[in-house]
Write an enzyme that holds these catalytic residues in place. Sequence first.
Site, PDB file in Angstrom:
ATOM      1  N   GLU A   1       0.827  -1.195   0.000  1.00 32.14           N
ATOM      2  CA  GLU A   1       0.000   0.000   0.000  1.00 32.14           C
ATOM      3  C   GLU A   1       0.865   1.250   0.000  1.00 32.14           C
ATOM      4  O   GLU A   1       2.049   1.212   0.357  1.00 32.14           O
ATOM      5  CB  GLU A   1      -0.915   0.028   1.225  1.00 32.14           C
ATOM      6  CG  GLU A   1      -0.155  -0.009   2.542  1.00 32.14           C
ATOM      7  CD  GLU A   1      -1.081  -0.253   3.735  1.00 32.14           C
ATOM      8  OE1 GLU A   1      -1.267   0.692   4.505  1.00 32.14           O
ATOM      9  OE2 GLU A   1      -1.589  -1.382   3.886  1.00 32.14           O
TER      10      GLU A   1
ATOM     11  N   CYS B   1       3.670   8.584   0.552  1.00 32.67           N
ATOM     12  CA  CYS B   1       4.329   7.687   1.504  1.00 32.67           C
ATOM     13  C   CYS B   1       4.293   6.288   0.904  1.00 32.67           C
ATOM     14  O   CYS B   1       3.214   5.740   0.659  1.00 32.67           O
ATOM     15  CB  CYS B   1       3.602   7.726   2.848  1.00 32.67           C
ATOM     16  SG  CYS B   1       4.252   6.585   4.085  1.00 32.67           S
TER      17      CYS B   1
ATOM     18  N   CYS C   1       7.015  -6.685   7.338  1.00 30.49           N
ATOM     19  CA  CYS C   1       8.172  -6.115   8.023  1.00 30.49           C
ATOM     20  C   CYS C   1       8.662  -7.112   9.064  1.00 30.49           C
ATOM     21  O   CYS C   1       7.857  -7.774   9.720  1.00 30.49           O
ATOM     22  CB  CYS C   1       7.797  -4.786   8.697  1.00 30.49           C
ATOM     23  SG  CYS C   1       9.177  -3.930   9.482  1.00 30.49           S
TER      24      CYS C   1
ATOM     25  N   CYS D   1       7.593  -4.349  15.590  1.00 31.43           N
ATOM     26  CA  CYS D   1       7.098  -3.334  16.532  1.00 31.43           C
ATOM     27  C   CYS D   1       5.648  -3.647  16.898  1.00 31.43           C
ATOM     28  O   CYS D   1       4.808  -3.849  16.019  1.00 31.43           O
ATOM     29  CB  CYS D   1       7.214  -1.941  15.933  1.00 31.43           C
ATOM     30  SG  CYS D   1       8.917  -1.485  15.504  1.00 31.43           S
TER      31      CYS D   1
ATOM     32  N   CYS E   1       2.516  -1.568  15.420  1.00 26.41           N
ATOM     33  CA  CYS E   1       2.499  -1.280  13.989  1.00 26.41           C
ATOM     34  C   CYS E   1       1.864  -2.427  13.210  1.00 26.41           C
ATOM     35  O   CYS E   1       2.247  -3.589  13.372  1.00 26.41           O
ATOM     36  CB  CYS E   1       3.925  -1.033  13.493  1.00 26.41           C
ATOM     37  SG  CYS E   1       4.034  -0.659  11.730  1.00 26.41           S
TER      38      CYS E   1
ATOM     39  N   LEU F   1      11.691   6.300  17.415  1.00 25.04           N
ATOM     40  CA  LEU F   1      12.241   6.105  18.763  1.00 25.04           C
ATOM     41  C   LEU F   1      11.205   5.495  19.703  1.00 25.04           C
ATOM     42  O   LEU F   1      11.381   4.406  20.235  1.00 25.04           O
ATOM     43  CB  LEU F   1      12.748   7.432  19.316  1.00 25.04           C
ATOM     44  CG  LEU F   1      13.530   7.330  20.627  1.00 25.04           C
ATOM     45  CD1 LEU F   1      14.858   6.619  20.414  1.00 25.04           C
ATOM     46  CD2 LEU F   1      13.743   8.711  21.235  1.00 25.04           C
TER      47      LEU F   1
ATOM     48  N   CYS G   1       0.646   3.029   8.454  1.00 24.90           N
ATOM     49  CA  CYS G   1       1.285   2.046   7.584  1.00 24.90           C
ATOM     50  C   CYS G   1       0.844   0.636   7.946  1.00 24.90           C
ATOM     51  O   CYS G   1       0.833   0.239   9.093  1.00 24.90           O
ATOM     52  CB  CYS G   1       2.807   2.177   7.640  1.00 24.90           C
ATOM     53  SG  CYS G   1       3.522   1.954   9.264  1.00 24.90           S
TER      54      CYS G   1
END
Length: 357
Positions: free
Chosen positions: A93, A106, A113, A117, A120, A221, A339
């Site tokens: 996407e 973006c 991934c 995380c 996410c 971070l 995302c």
Amino acid sequence: MKNPIDILELTLSQLESKLKDMDIAGYRAKQIYSWLYRGTLDFTEMTNISKDMQNRLSNRFNIANLKMLESIESDDGSTIKFLFLLKDENIIECVVMEYSYGNTICISTQVGCKMGCSFCASSKGGFVRDLSTGEMISQILTAKSELSKDTKEYNIKNIVLMGSGEPLDNYDNTIKFLKMIHDPDGLNLSYRNMTLSTCGIVDKIYKLSEENMPITLAISLHAPNDSIRRKIMPISSRYSIDDIFKASDHYFQETGRRITLEYALIDGINDRYEDALELGKRIGDYGFHVNIIPINEISDSVHRRSSEDTISQFINVLRDQNINVSRRRELGTSIQGACGQLRYDYLGRYVKRLKGE
């Protein structure tokens, strides 16, 4: 017949060489490049090229190996999200956002991934594969093509690598992508209009600082110390915040580009008064800019968005310590703008259809 080549993988000089092998004049490469980077993704629409040459090019090259599955526009029209099907039937996407200073896209750099995380959606379902340089460029050009259908040519001014995936984990393809869209014969986009977001792969940050590409570096971070960060970001077991700050400062010294620290506020995890105080002290004299991001809640997650009062308090504590801080403008919340959200939702709907639910 040779297997078709993704033409968007080729630099201008590489395309000239391929055309020469086909007994086509090298100057045609610039003509083709001009069409491609304006968003024309069909050889038959390149009107200054003969039909015979169009057919020869179609037999030798592919353009934009993406198929649009869905596009969703926000209620206020400021954001549109595209869900694309790749040639191998994986899904990615990208998001286009309209700002007063220019349109921003973006893009994703990987399918899924591997960073894991916890807040996410990109990590849900794990990592599948890296995207090629051509697949990254295809996101931009396909979006431009779609957005130009009912109006004049749609211009993209800023590129942000904050979609699904970790750009520095797909280092070589990402660097080639950045150089190709910077090329005057490509999108001719200034490096200063590109932003790369990373969770902090320290050795790759040092490597990036030597590329002579003064892009904006954004560090995800999301915590004031390593103890909290390890709870939400597995990468923290490899790289400490101190190591990330040293690498980021080195990047600033080499490029002159100020570092942005992205900080997603999560209720009860990293949003306390003490967290803001510690973060401000830790930044100290680095001169980083802090971008506060209220998280978009995703299904199957225990994390919740911080309250408005908590968000305001966190920002004020940083400002009281003379930290440069801003709150990210929230675009696309109504269309699952964070995302990985739309992809994750689509895959969930697909599985339900297979089960007959």
